[in-house]
Design an enzyme around this catalytic site. Structure first.
Site, mmCIF file in Angstrom:
data_model
loop_
_atom_site.group_PDB
_atom_site.id
_atom_site.type_symbol
_atom_site.label_atom_id
_atom_site.label_comp_id
_atom_site.label_asym_id
_atom_site.label_seq_id
_atom_site.Cartn_x
_atom_site.Cartn_y
_atom_site.Cartn_z
ATOM 1 C CG ASP A 32 -0.351 0.021 2.519
ATOM 2 O OD1 ASP A 32 0.891 -0.114 2.606
ATOM 3 O OD2 ASP A 32 -1.080 0.193 3.525
ATOM 4 C CB SER A 33 4.597 1.674 -0.179
ATOM 5 O OG SER A 33 4.782 0.544 -0.996
ATOM 6 C CG ASP A 83 0.462 -3.985 2.179
ATOM 7 O OD1 ASP A 83 0.294 -4.702 3.178
ATOM 8 O OD2 ASP A 83 1.293 -3.065 2.123
ATOM 9 C CE LYS A 94 3.304 -5.713 3.789
ATOM 10 N NZ LYS A 94 2.799 -4.638 4.674
ATOM 11 C CD GLU A 132 0.865 -1.393 7.980
ATOM 12 O OE1 GLU A 132 0.629 -0.592 8.912
ATOM 13 O OE2 GLU A 132 1.267 -1.027 6.860
ATOM 14 C CD GLU A 169 8.314 -0.307 7.415
ATOM 15 O OE1 GLU A 169 7.352 -1.000 7.030
ATOM 16 O OE2 GLU A 169 8.572 0.831 6.958
HETATM 17 O O1 KIV Z 1 3.585 -1.059 1.648
HETATM 18 C C1 KIV Z 1 4.754 -1.466 1.569
HETATM 19 O O2 KIV Z 1 5.451 -1.279 0.574
HETATM 20 C C2 KIV Z 1 5.293 -2.192 2.708
HETATM 21 C C3 KIV Z 1 6.762 -2.503 2.695
HETATM 22 C C4 KIV Z 1 7.546 -1.291 2.915
HETATM 23 C C5 KIV Z 1 7.111 -3.592 3.639
HETATM 24 O O3 KIV Z 1 4.576 -2.507 3.605
#
Ligand code: KIV
Length: 283
Positions: free
Chosen positions: A46-47, A85, A115, A117, A184
């Protein structure tokens, strides 16, 4: 020769002591390059809210947006294991919501895992998703979706109490069924300790060399994300400058008329000069 990577392949790599490579990716063309380079796993992070959409953090990203980017990445990967994510507020409300969101991400992108968090606070969510047969990668330490609670993107697990909490988070997500965990911005000795204590694959970002694998945001490692580079990033190339130079050259050649040159045109397909002269007169 295609050699598709699965969760089992990755777990076997950990057992063999082979390091695992992961990078973020958000589009088809880059996914093809990453996959050809032999990277083991691709994270549609989600970056993308920051790298692709220009927001200051990841919070505005929606599940529909993740699906659009994720589909393109999956189409570009022949071998790499693709992880989607889960964006902010697509799983925090309840295990039921998490399962529905994870189901959409997998069904609508064809990716291989999700993924999310959080540590002890999201074990119900991890259990619901893994019970449905979807592999889960957890993400603990500095979790960017909690940026407002942390007061910025800061190293986590500093000091004895915090270190214990991060280790306990790792053990909780493992107990709930996660097969992989991103650590992280966790101090390196703590990350190495967690790696030795868990059967999950640990993927570090700003967590030192003692993890089972590493992940970087591809724009950071290729010099495409502006002037600020976090301490944990290594620039493996300066593609940003190479792109800017290429665009400058193109701009200048378009203005001067140097581009397109004869070799960039379909001159052989043109009609005869006589015919074109008649057309000129007719219209
Ligand atoms: O969203 C993302 O790119 C991430 C990575 C930095 C691990 O969670």
């Amino acid at each position: 020769m295609p050699n598709k990577i699965t969760a089992a392949t990755l777990l076997q790599m950990k057992q063999n002591g082979e390091k695992i490579s992961q990078v973020t990716c958000y589009d088809y063309s880059t996914a093809r390059i990453i996959d050809s380079a032999g990277i083991n796993t691709v994270l549609v992070g989600d970056s993308l809210g920051m790298t692709m959409q220009g927001y200051e953090n990841t919070l505005p990203v929606t599940i529909d947006e993740m699906i659009i980017y994720g589909r393109s990445v999956v189409r570009g990967c022949r071998n790499a294991f693709v992880i989607m994510d889960m964006p902010f507020m697509s799983y925090q409300i309840s295990p039921q919501q998490a399962l529905e969101s994870a189901g959409r991400l997998i069904k609508e992108t064809n990716a291989h895992a999700v993924k999310l968090e959080g540590g002890a606070s999201v074990t119900g969510q991890i259990k619901a998703i893994t019970d449905a047969g979807i592999p889960v990668c957890a993400h603990i330490g500095m979790t960017p979706q909690s940026v407002n609670a942390f007061g910025g993107f800061k190293v986590q697990g500093k000091g004895e109490e915090n270190a214990r909490r991060v280790l306990e988070d790792a053990l909780s997500v493992q107990e709930a069924g996660a097969f992989m965990v991103v650590l992280e911005c966790v101090p390196p000795k703590l990350a190495a300790l967690i790696t030795s204590k868990t059967s999950m694959i640990t993927i570090g970002i700003g967590a030192g060399a003692g993890c089972d694998g590493q992940v970087l945001v591809y724009q950071d490692m290729l010099g495409m994300s502006g002037d600020f580079t976090p301490k944990f990033v290594k620039r493996f190339a300066d593609i940003g400058s190479a792109m800017e130079n290429a665009f400058r050259e193109y701009d200048s050649e378009v203005r001067s008329g140097a581009f397109p040159a004869p070799e960039n045109t379909y001159a052989k397909s043109d009609c005869s000069d006589e015919f074109l002269a008649r057309l000129n007169e007719e219209y």
